[in-house]
Every structure is written in structure tokens, then in C-alpha cells.
Write an enzyme that holds these catalytic residues in place. Structure first.
Site, PDB file in Angstrom:
ATOM      1  N   ASP A   3       0.870  -1.065   0.141  1.00  0.00           N
ATOM      2  CA  ASP A   3      -0.082  -0.222  -0.497  1.00  0.00           C
ATOM      3  C   ASP A   3       0.616   0.947  -0.080  1.00  0.00           C
ATOM      4  O   ASP A   3       0.521   2.419   0.846  1.00  0.00           O
ATOM      5  CB  ASP A   3      -0.855  -0.249   1.016  1.00  0.00           C
ATOM      6  CG  ASP A   3      -2.241  -1.774   1.287  1.00  0.00           C
ATOM      7  OD1 ASP A   3      -2.391  -1.484   0.215  1.00  0.00           O
ATOM      8  OD2 ASP A   3      -2.390  -1.734   2.647  1.00  0.00           O
TER       9      ASP A   3
ATOM     10  N   GLU B 134     -11.072  -0.036  -3.765  1.00  0.00           N
ATOM     11  CA  GLU B 134     -10.346   0.757  -2.757  1.00  0.00           C
ATOM     12  C   GLU B 134      -9.088   1.309  -3.056  1.00  0.00           C
ATOM     13  O   GLU B 134      -8.767   1.461  -4.011  1.00  0.00           O
ATOM     14  CB  GLU B 134     -10.264  -0.801  -0.933  1.00  0.00           C
ATOM     15  CG  GLU B 134      -9.428  -1.658  -1.979  1.00  0.00           C
ATOM     16  CD  GLU B 134      -8.570  -2.534  -1.475  1.00  0.00           C
ATOM     17  OE1 GLU B 134      -8.914  -2.597   0.128  1.00  0.00           O
ATOM     18  OE2 GLU B 134      -7.987  -3.704  -1.812  1.00  0.00           O
TER      19      GLU B 134
END
Ligand code: FUB
Length: 327
Positions: free
Chosen positions: A19, A226
């Protein structure tokens, strides 16, 4: 600890990282990743296997330089409101301070978004006592526009709990919309000048197709799942995100930082592993995509590694699709 990465290789190998939110601070590239734990517990659709507890900040003087791991910048034991699962973070610089934004489950198991403040881009960061009032779900990305207005983008389906907030309140048994209905949009909130609160109520972003029709919930190749990110290129706002179940990074373009955005195409084809999550940064005259995959762990979904690669724009402003492992 230093590692000299090449493009499309793990930028560090001594820990698992995911991420990545990349920013240029003080003339260097700083990367704010999740820190995946090396465990062998089972996986589920709720994402319980992503049980991260802290953040390390990484930096590179330039894209050919060693990556420095600056060590632990924040641990959940130091954040009073956090119960578990420190997921995808982001960072920003404003008013002479550095801010680390992070989602985590609160004591009621509800994902919220917190902020921690420091004097140095590598941390350490001192967390606020409580999460940002009115925050929910996961994957904060903070974008500061040229007029100095700051926006936080956030949201994630399934384990990220976005479905549960459709009424404005947390409903644990809420389901997503019917496949033929408009998809749930990501969320944006303008931030206060001190970046500690929201200036306005968070609102849903509209992502539409080339005819101006909302992307539908059943359109899993294009709907938001997301990992939102915002960048500006040639005066246009590029909103990019993961499609989750179809595992691509895609983007949509608009004229306002709060949308609407028109779907344009794919930035990154699926990587090894279930999740895909990225950031885009301009550094020394080139544009880079930071992303992650599970190649180093032979495909274990919760043992990911951050990589990066250059991205290229076409003359019409579209982005050339990246195949992470070549043709
Ligand atoms: O790292 C945990 C979650 O996985 C992130 O919040 C999502 O974006 C996905 O990458």
C-alpha cells in the site's frame, strides 16, 4: 538498512511492505507503506489476515539510490483509540509539519482514520488522542491542491466496511447495492487548515462512464473498490483506485478535485496476489507508479512487497497501461 532496488523489484526485502503512498519531501522520495506481518494464519474476505501493527517510513535520494528504512515511525500501542489492523497510510506536509494518516479498527471494531504529526518526514509521529471525527472506512489519501486546499479521499468495500455506511450510520449487516444500481462511490472530505479534522461532511464521489452514466455496482472491471489516489496532470484531476475483485488499478479524470470523474482506463494490470494498491508521484521530471505484489512471498496475499515503475502519458493525457511482468 539499505537496499538498492531496480524498477519492478521489491524496494526492500528485509520486511514485507504494501500500500505505498509516495511523496517528494525535502527533495527526496519518501514512501509510506503498510508493514505486513510475516505470519501463517488463514485468510478470509474480511481481510483479517492483514493484521498490521506499525508503520515504517522508507526513503530514496533518487530512483537509483539505496532505499533507507527509517525504522518504526508509529506503533498501534501508542494510539489510544486503536484496537488493531493499521492499514494503508498516507502522509502530507503543511504548516511546517508532517502528517501521517492511517486507518485502523477502533475499540468497537469499526474502521476509522487517524492522524499523527511530526517534525520530520521519516517520523516519529505523535498521534492525536482520537480518530478524525466523522471519519470511517479505510485507505486515506490526502491531496493538497495548488490553492492550498486539502482533501482526504477514502473508502474500501468488504473488509473496508464502506457498505456499512450507506445510511450515514454504521449498520453492521448492510450489504452493497444491487449489481444493476450505481456502485458505491469513494468518499472525499475537505480538510481543515491544520489537517486534523474535516472542514465539511464527507461526501460520496461520482464516477461516470464516457456517456455520463454512473458506473454500476456490477461493473467490477471499473467500479471503485479501495485504494483511492489523487494527482494532477496538465490541470486535470486524475482519480485512481483499485477495482478489488478484478485486481486492476484504474483511473478517472475530472475538472474538480471533488469530482465527478469520468472513467478513462487501466493503469496497472493485475499483480501476483489478491490486493493491488498504488500511488503516483512526479519526481525529477518523471512520473512513477508505486505499487505492491506478492512475488517475493510466492503469492501469499498478506506478505506483499512495494515496487515502482515509471508511467507514461499519451499526448491526449491518457496513461499507458502497465503490464507488471512484461508481455
Ligand atoms: O493492506 C490492507 C488493505 O489491503 C488495504 O487497506 C487495501 O487497500 C488493500 O491493499
Amino acid at each position: 538498512m539499505a537496499n538498492n532496488p531496480k524498477q519492478n523489484e521489491p524496494i526492500v526485502k528485509h520486511i514485507y511492505t504494501a500500500d505505498p503512498s509516495a511523496h517528494v519531501f525535502e527533495g527526496k522520495l519518501y514512501i509510506y507503506p503498510s508493514h505486513d506481518l510475516d505470519h501463517d494464519e488463514p485468510s478470509n474476505d474480511n481481510g483479517d489476515q492483514y493484521k498490521m501493527e506499525d508503520y515504517h517510513v522508507l526513503s530514496m535520494d533518487d530512483v537509483n539510490s539505496p532505499v533507507v528504512d527509517h525504522g518504526e515511525a508509529l506503533h498501534m500501542k501508542d494510539v489510544p483509540w486503536v484496537k488493531k489492523q493499521m492499514w494503508a497510510p498516507d502522509a502530507a506536509y503543511k504548516n511546517g509539519k508532517y502528517y501521517l494518516f492511517f486507518p485502523a479498527r477502533d475499540k468497537d471494531d469499526i474502521f476509522r482514520i487517524g492522524v499523527a504529526v511530526g517534525d520530520n518526514p521519516a517520523g516519529p509521529f505523535t498521534p492525536e488522542e482520537n480518530y478524525i471525527p466523522g471519519s470511517f472506512s479505510i485507505d486515506p489519501a490526502v491531496y493538497i491542491d495548488e490553492d492550498d486546499k486539502a482533501y482526504m479521499y477514502f473508502g474500501g468495500l468488504w473488509g473496508g466496511q464502506l457498505e456499512k455506511w450507506q445510511t450515514g450510520e454504521f449498520k453492521d449487516d448492510a450489504e452493497g447495492p444491487d449489481p444493476s444500481a450505481p456502485a458505491l462511490g469513494p468518499i472525499v472530505a475537505e480538510m481543515s487548515d491544520d489537517l486534523l479534522t474535516f472542514k465539511s461532511d464527507p461526501k460520496e464521489i461520482s464516477i461516470v462512464d464516457e456517456d455520463g452514466n454512473p458506473i454500476l455496482a456490477g461493473d467490477e472491471e471499473r467500479r471503485f473498490f479501495e485504494g483511492p489516489w489523487m494527482h494532477k496532470y496538465n490541470g486535470k484531476y486524475y482519480f485512481s483506485y483499485s477495482t478489488g475483485t478484478t485486481h486492476s488499478i484504474v483511473y478517472a479524470v475530472g475538472d474538480d478535485p471533488q469530482g465527478p470523474f469520468t472513467y478513462k482506463g487501466k493503469i496497472l494490470e493485475p499483480v501476483i496476489g489478491w490486493t493491488t494498491h498504488h500511488s503516483i508521484v512526479e519526481f525529477q521530471g518523471k512520473w512513477y507508479l508505486f505499487y505492491h505484489d506478492c512475488e517475493m512471498s510466492d503469492g501469499v496475499n498478506h506478505k506483499r512487497s512495494v515496487k515502482f515503475t515509471e508511467i507514461k502519458y499519451n499526448e491526449d493525457g491518457t496513461i499507458q497501461t502497465i503490464k507488471p511482468y512484461g508481455d
